[in-house]
Motif scaffolding. Structure first.
Motif, PDB file in Angstrom:
ATOM      1  N   SER A 189      -4.210   4.236   5.892  1.00  0.00           N
ATOM      2  CA  SER A 189      -2.865   4.096   5.329  1.00  0.00           C
ATOM      3  C   SER A 189      -2.459   2.643   5.125  1.00  0.00           C
ATOM      4  N   ALA A 190      -3.228   1.726   5.703  1.00  0.00           N
ATOM      5  CA  ALA A 190      -2.910   0.302   5.579  1.00  0.00           C
ATOM      6  C   ALA A 190      -3.742  -0.296   4.442  1.00  0.00           C
ATOM      7  N   THR A 209       0.197  -2.904  13.039  1.00  0.00           N
ATOM      8  CA  THR A 209       1.593  -2.634  13.354  1.00  0.00           C
ATOM      9  C   THR A 209       2.455  -3.512  12.474  1.00  0.00           C
ATOM     10  N   PHE A 210       3.375  -2.888  11.765  1.00  0.00           N
ATOM     11  CA  PHE A 210       4.294  -3.588  10.871  1.00  0.00           C
ATOM     12  C   PHE A 210       5.687  -3.555  11.489  1.00  0.00           C
ATOM     13  N   ALA A 211       6.361  -4.696  11.489  1.00  0.00           N
ATOM     14  CA  ALA A 211       7.761  -4.772  11.909  1.00  0.00           C
ATOM     15  C   ALA A 211       8.536  -5.265  10.701  1.00  0.00           C
ATOM     16  N   VAL A 212       9.580  -4.543  10.325  1.00  0.00           N
ATOM     17  CA  VAL A 212      10.364  -4.917   9.156  1.00  0.00           C
ATOM     18  C   VAL A 212      11.839  -5.042   9.521  1.00  0.00           C
ATOM     19  N   ASP A 213      12.496  -6.017   8.900  1.00  0.00           N
ATOM     20  CA  ASP A 213      13.946  -6.192   8.984  1.00  0.00           C
ATOM     21  C   ASP A 213      14.441  -6.127   7.540  1.00  0.00           C
ATOM     22  N   LEU A 214      15.117  -5.046   7.182  1.00  0.00           N
ATOM     23  CA  LEU A 214      15.580  -4.859   5.817  1.00  0.00           C
ATOM     24  C   LEU A 214      16.871  -5.641   5.582  1.00  0.00           C
ATOM     25  N   GLN A 239      12.713  -1.755  11.791  1.00  0.00           N
ATOM     26  CA  GLN A 239      11.813  -0.661  12.138  1.00  0.00           C
ATOM     27  C   GLN A 239      10.428  -1.219  12.425  1.00  0.00           C
ATOM     28  N   THR A 240       9.721  -0.572  13.333  1.00  0.00           N
ATOM     29  CA  THR A 240       8.330  -0.922  13.631  1.00  0.00           C
ATOM     30  C   THR A 240       7.506   0.348  13.492  1.00  0.00           C
ATOM     31  N   PHE A 241       6.353   0.237  12.817  1.00  0.00           N
ATOM     32  CA  PHE A 241       5.477   1.393  12.688  1.00  0.00           C
ATOM     33  C   PHE A 241       4.032   0.932  12.659  1.00  0.00           C
ATOM     34  N   THR A 242       3.145   1.818  13.104  1.00  0.00           N
ATOM     35  CA  THR A 242       1.713   1.526  13.170  1.00  0.00           C
ATOM     36  C   THR A 242       0.991   2.395  12.152  1.00  0.00           C
ATOM     37  N   THR A 300       0.847  -1.188   0.000  1.00  0.00           N
ATOM     38  CA  THR A 300       0.000   0.000   0.000  1.00  0.00           C
ATOM     39  C   THR A 300       0.891   1.250   0.000  1.00  0.00           C
ATOM     40  N   PRO A 301       0.399   2.351  -0.567  1.00  0.00           N
ATOM     41  CA  PRO A 301       1.195   3.591  -0.578  1.00  0.00           C
ATOM     42  C   PRO A 301       1.617   4.026   0.832  1.00  0.00           C
ATOM     43  N   GLY A 302       0.738   3.841   1.825  1.00  0.00           N
ATOM     44  CA  GLY A 302       1.071   4.223   3.201  1.00  0.00           C
ATOM     45  C   GLY A 302       2.221   3.410   3.764  1.00  0.00           C
ATOM     46  N   PHE A 303       2.259   2.117   3.436  1.00  0.00           N
ATOM     47  CA  PHE A 303       3.338   1.245   3.893  1.00  0.00           C
ATOM     48  C   PHE A 303       4.646   1.635   3.203  1.00  0.00           C
ATOM     49  N   GLU A 304       4.585   1.878   1.892  1.00  0.00           N
ATOM     50  CA  GLU A 304       5.780   2.286   1.149  1.00  0.00           C
ATOM     51  C   GLU A 304       6.340   3.600   1.695  1.00  0.00           C
ATOM     52  N   LYS A 305       5.466   4.535   2.045  1.00  0.00           N
ATOM     53  CA  LYS A 305       5.906   5.827   2.567  1.00  0.00           C
ATOM     54  C   LYS A 305       6.738   5.639   3.841  1.00  0.00           C
ATOM     55  N   CYS A 306       6.364   4.675   4.673  1.00  0.00           N
ATOM     56  CA  CYS A 306       7.106   4.391   5.905  1.00  0.00           C
ATOM     57  C   CYS A 306       8.470   3.777   5.629  1.00  0.00           C
ATOM     58  N   LEU A 307       8.599   3.067   4.510  1.00  0.00           N
ATOM     59  CA  LEU A 307       9.856   2.411   4.166  1.00  0.00           C
ATOM     60  C   LEU A 307      10.872   3.358   3.537  1.00  0.00           C
ATOM     61  N   LEU A 308      10.387   4.386   2.831  1.00  0.00           N
ATOM     62  CA  LEU A 308      11.292   5.326   2.158  1.00  0.00           C
ATOM     63  C   LEU A 308      12.299   5.916   3.145  1.00  0.00           C
ATOM     64  N   GLY A 309      13.569   5.871   2.772  1.00  0.00           N
ATOM     65  CA  GLY A 309      14.611   6.449   3.613  1.00  0.00           C
ATOM     66  C   GLY A 309      15.234   5.473   4.598  1.00  0.00           C
TER      67      GLY A 309
END
Length: 149
Positions: free
Chosen positions: A73-74, A139-144, A65-68, A49-58
């Motif tokens: 946005s989800a 809540t999304f938790a990501v390990d890049l 990272q963890t974000f809600t 989703t665009p909201g999820f991608e926006k959180c990943l940028l940068g």
């Protein structure tokens, strides 16, 4: 504290990451760690989703990272126009009308769309064609793992 080194996620980066999605009550909905198969995608390809991608940028390769995200946005809000009533006679032993079952329905153009059976009352079956996570704060938790630019 050591600085994370690696490529930064940009609008067209190819990303390999582990992710987990949890509901507001903390229960896990999905995780790539279950089968230890990280998810690979290209930013902007429509798989997120665009909201999820926006959180990943940068974010940087190697970073966690963890974000809600609010529903908007989800996976969006639940749309009442996506809830339909179908005659019980359209279902059978191969396609049972059982509450909670997700069934793939063929649309007039031949494409398939999943629907969740929400209710069966007399001869009417209520089918919800909204995304199963629509209306949920997640809540999304990501390990890049890898970021290719």
């Amino acid at each position: 504290m050591s600085e994370v080194k690696g490529n930064v996620i940009k609008a067209d980066s190819e990303v390999l990451m582990h992710f987990s999605i949890c509901l507001a009550d903390g229960s896990a909905v999905d995780s790539s760690k279950v089968n230890n198969k990280p998810s690979k995608f290209v930013m902007g390809d429509g798989s997120l989703t665009p909201g999820f991608e926006k959180c990943l940028l940068g974010l940087k390769e190697g970073e966690s990272q963890t974000f809600t995200l609010a529903p908007e946005s989800a996976f969006g809000l639940s749309n009442p126009d996506n809830i339909h009533h179908i005659e019980l006679s359209k279902f059978n032993a191969d396609l049972p009308a059982e509450v909670g079952t997700i069934i793939s329905f063929t649309q007039p153009d031949g494409s398939e769309i999943p629907g969740i059976i929400r209710e069966v009352v007399a001869e009417s079956v209520t089918v919800d064609f909204n995304h199963p996570l629509a209306g949920q704060t997640l809540t999304f938790a990501v390990d890049l793992l890898t970021v290719l630019n």
